[in-house]
Design a protein around this motif. Structure first.
Motif, mmCIF file in Angstrom:
data_model
loop_
_atom_site.group_PDB
_atom_site.id
_atom_site.type_symbol
_atom_site.label_atom_id
_atom_site.label_comp_id
_atom_site.label_asym_id
_atom_site.label_seq_id
_atom_site.Cartn_x
_atom_site.Cartn_y
_atom_site.Cartn_z
ATOM 1 N N UNK A 1 0.882 -1.159 0.000
ATOM 2 C CA UNK A 1 0.000 0.000 0.000
ATOM 3 C C UNK A 1 0.919 1.207 0.000
ATOM 4 N N UNK A 2 0.822 2.010 -1.053
ATOM 5 C CA UNK A 2 1.717 3.171 -1.216
ATOM 6 C C UNK A 2 3.183 2.767 -1.096
ATOM 7 N N UNK A 3 3.558 1.703 -1.786
ATOM 8 C CA UNK A 3 4.931 1.208 -1.884
ATOM 9 C C UNK A 3 5.499 0.672 -0.579
ATOM 10 N N UNK A 4 4.641 0.347 0.397
ATOM 11 C CA UNK A 4 5.117 -0.154 1.683
ATOM 12 C C UNK A 4 4.330 -1.412 2.036
ATOM 13 N N UNK A 5 5.022 -2.498 2.463
ATOM 14 C CA UNK A 5 4.317 -3.717 2.857
ATOM 15 C C UNK A 5 3.316 -3.436 3.981
ATOM 16 N N UNK A 6 2.194 -4.110 3.917
ATOM 17 C CA UNK A 6 1.106 -3.897 4.859
ATOM 18 C C UNK A 6 1.547 -3.995 6.316
ATOM 19 N N UNK A 7 2.385 -4.987 6.648
ATOM 20 C CA UNK A 7 2.782 -5.190 8.046
ATOM 21 C C UNK A 7 3.585 -4.021 8.615
ATOM 22 N N UNK A 8 4.244 -3.235 7.754
ATOM 23 C CA UNK A 8 5.027 -2.102 8.256
ATOM 24 C C UNK A 8 4.136 -0.996 8.812
ATOM 25 N N UNK A 9 2.905 -0.905 8.331
ATOM 26 C CA UNK A 9 1.980 0.084 8.897
ATOM 27 C C UNK A 9 1.693 -0.237 10.360
ATOM 28 N N UNK A 10 1.448 -1.505 10.659
ATOM 29 C CA UNK A 10 1.232 -1.918 12.050
ATOM 30 C C UNK A 10 2.494 -1.691 12.871
ATOM 31 N N UNK A 11 3.623 -2.086 12.314
ATOM 32 C CA UNK A 11 4.893 -1.900 13.021
ATOM 33 C C UNK A 11 5.162 -0.452 13.344
ATOM 34 N N UNK A 12 4.870 0.421 12.411
ATOM 35 C CA UNK A 12 5.103 1.853 12.609
ATOM 36 C C UNK A 12 4.248 2.411 13.749
ATOM 37 N N UNK A 13 3.004 1.976 13.829
ATOM 38 C CA UNK A 13 2.120 2.427 14.912
ATOM 39 C C UNK A 13 2.693 2.022 16.261
ATOM 40 N N UNK A 14 3.082 0.753 16.382
ATOM 41 C CA UNK A 14 3.633 0.283 17.653
ATOM 42 C C UNK A 14 4.945 0.978 18.003
ATOM 43 N N UNK A 15 5.811 1.191 17.021
ATOM 44 C CA UNK A 15 7.072 1.899 17.290
ATOM 45 C C UNK A 15 6.799 3.313 17.793
ATOM 46 N N UNK A 16 5.852 3.984 17.180
ATOM 47 C CA UNK A 16 5.509 5.350 17.590
ATOM 48 C C UNK A 16 4.901 5.401 18.992
#
Length: 76
Positions: free
Chosen positions: A26-41
């Motif tokens: 999604x927008x050149x980024x694997x789906x799982x990285x969106x979840x990872x980014x939320x948790x990192x933040x």
């Protein structure tokens, strides 16, 4: 410290598509990285579980821990 484990080592067979769900972008980024980014933040330690094959192909956030998953979710 809180820890989030993102399990993404599967093949996506239930999805019944001709691609691995781990590679869905999604927008050149694997789906799982969106979840990872939320948790990192939110200050979580993030452990990402991927297949060995996907680890070689994918990019990750530098502060994510990446481990190799089994052939199935129940394999240790």
């Amino acid at each position: 410290m809180k820890t989030a484990i993102i399990v993404a080592a599967g093949k996506g067979t239930r999805l019944q598509k001709d691609f691995n769900k781990v590679n869905y972008l999604i927008k050149q980024k694997p789906l799982y990285l969106y979840s990872g980014e939320v948790f990192l933040n939110l200050g979580y330690e993030v452990i990402l579980v991927l297949s060995e094959e996907e680890i070689k192909k994918q990019q990750f956030f530098p502060n994510m821990k990446v481990v190799v998953g089994g052939k199935s979710r129940s394999e240790r």
